[in-house]
Write a protein that holds these residues in place. Structure first.
Motif, short mmCIF file in Angstrom:
data_model
loop_
_atom_site.label_atom_id
_atom_site.label_comp_id
_atom_site.label_asym_id
_atom_site.label_seq_id
_atom_site.Cartn_x
_atom_site.Cartn_y
_atom_site.Cartn_z
N ARG A 1 0.84 -1.19 0.00
CA ARG A 1 0.00 0.00 0.00
C ARG A 1 0.88 1.24 0.00
NH1 ARG A 1 -4.72 -1.83 0.38
NH2 ARG A 1 -6.06 -0.19 1.10
N ARG B 1 1.28 4.97 1.29
CA ARG B 1 0.77 5.77 2.41
C ARG B 1 0.97 7.26 2.15
NH1 ARG B 1 4.75 3.54 6.56
NH2 ARG B 1 5.99 4.19 4.80
N LYS C 1 -0.05 12.30 7.24
CA LYS C 1 -1.29 12.85 7.80
C LYS C 1 -1.45 14.35 7.51
CE LYS C 1 -4.10 13.01 11.88
NZ LYS C 1 -4.59 12.23 12.96
N ALA D 1 -2.95 14.97 3.93
CA ALA D 1 -4.20 14.30 3.53
C ALA D 1 -5.24 15.28 3.00
CB ALA D 1 -4.77 13.50 4.70
N SER E 1 -1.53 9.14 7.43
CA SER E 1 -2.97 9.37 7.39
C SER E 1 -3.69 8.02 7.40
CB SER E 1 -3.34 10.15 6.13
OG SER E 1 -4.73 10.21 5.98
N LYS E 2 -4.62 7.84 8.31
CA LYS E 2 -5.37 6.58 8.38
C LYS E 2 -6.86 6.79 8.15
CE LYS E 2 -2.12 4.20 11.40
NZ LYS E 2 -1.19 5.20 11.88
N LYS E 3 -7.33 8.04 8.33
CA LYS E 3 -8.76 8.30 8.20
C LYS E 3 -9.07 9.11 6.95
CE LYS E 3 -10.06 8.17 13.05
NZ LYS E 3 -9.60 8.91 14.19
N GLU E 4 -8.48 10.32 6.85
CA GLU E 4 -8.81 11.24 5.76
C GLU E 4 -8.55 10.58 4.40
OE1 GLU E 4 -6.56 11.81 8.13
OE2 GLU E 4 -7.21 13.54 9.29
N VAL E 5 -7.32 10.10 4.22
CA VAL E 5 -6.95 9.38 3.00
C VAL E 5 -6.25 8.11 3.48
CG1 VAL E 5 -5.62 9.42 0.86
CG2 VAL E 5 -6.63 11.54 1.71
N THR E 6 -6.92 6.98 3.34
CA THR E 6 -6.32 5.73 3.80
C THR E 6 -5.24 5.29 2.82
OG1 THR E 6 -8.00 4.44 2.67
CG2 THR E 6 -8.42 4.98 4.99
N PRO E 7 -4.27 4.46 3.27
CA PRO E 7 -3.26 3.95 2.35
C PRO E 7 -3.93 3.28 1.14
CG PRO E 7 -2.62 3.50 4.61
CD PRO E 7 -4.02 4.04 4.66
#
Length: 155
Positions: free
Chosen positions: A4, A6, A9, A12, A55-61
């Motif tokens: 993936r 990434r 954050k 994003a 970034s894990k929420k706004e733009v996920t991998p």
């Protein structure tokens, strides 16, 4: 699990703003398009920046298959070979080589996104600003060193 790509954050929101979505009318159709452009820009301007917080929420991998389906696997490989000068980094069966290719791509993309953050500051229309940026870049390339080109004042 497939590889993936990434995004940092702190970039994003910019990636979201650069793409066509429900709340934005950016110049790129997908996150992968915006990230690939940013990676090419980062490489051109020799700006490679580590990601820091992911970034894990706004733009996920984003799955590598998205980049492959859009033809960006070639860009990822070109950046890796240009950076390392080692053909072993292209090995399709070496997991470490793939991780290195992805890291180089992510860091150039992050550097490119930093440049775009700077260039887009205060812009209302990202598409227009990006176009102006590209035109300016092209004119720099066509301008012979130390020579002033008067033709741009003509019609």
């Amino acid at each position: 699990m497939s590889a993936r790509i990434r995004i940092a954050k702190d970039k994003a929101e910019l990636v979201k703003a650069l793409t066509i979505g429900s709340d934005s009318k950016g110049p790129f159709q997908t996150y992968a398009d915006a990230i690939a452009f940013a990676a090419a820009l980062g490489a051109k301007r020799k700006k490679r920046v580590s990601l820091g917080e992911i970034s894990k929420k706004e733009v996920t991998p984003i799955g590598m298959e998205v980049f492959v389906s859009r033809g960006y696997d070639l860009l990822i490989k070109l950046l890796a070979i240009a950076e390392t000068k080692d053909t072993k980094i292209l090995s399709p069966s070496d997991v470490d080589a793939e991780e290195s290719r992805i890291l180089i791509f992510e860091e150039y993309a992050n550097g490119g996104l930093e440049i775009l953050q700077e260039e887009m500051r205060g812009a209302v229309d990202y598409t227009e600003r990006l176009l102006l940026m590209l035109i300016s870049e092209r004119e720099k390339q066509n301008q012979p060193e130390g020579e002033f080109d008067l033709s741009r004042f003509l019609g």
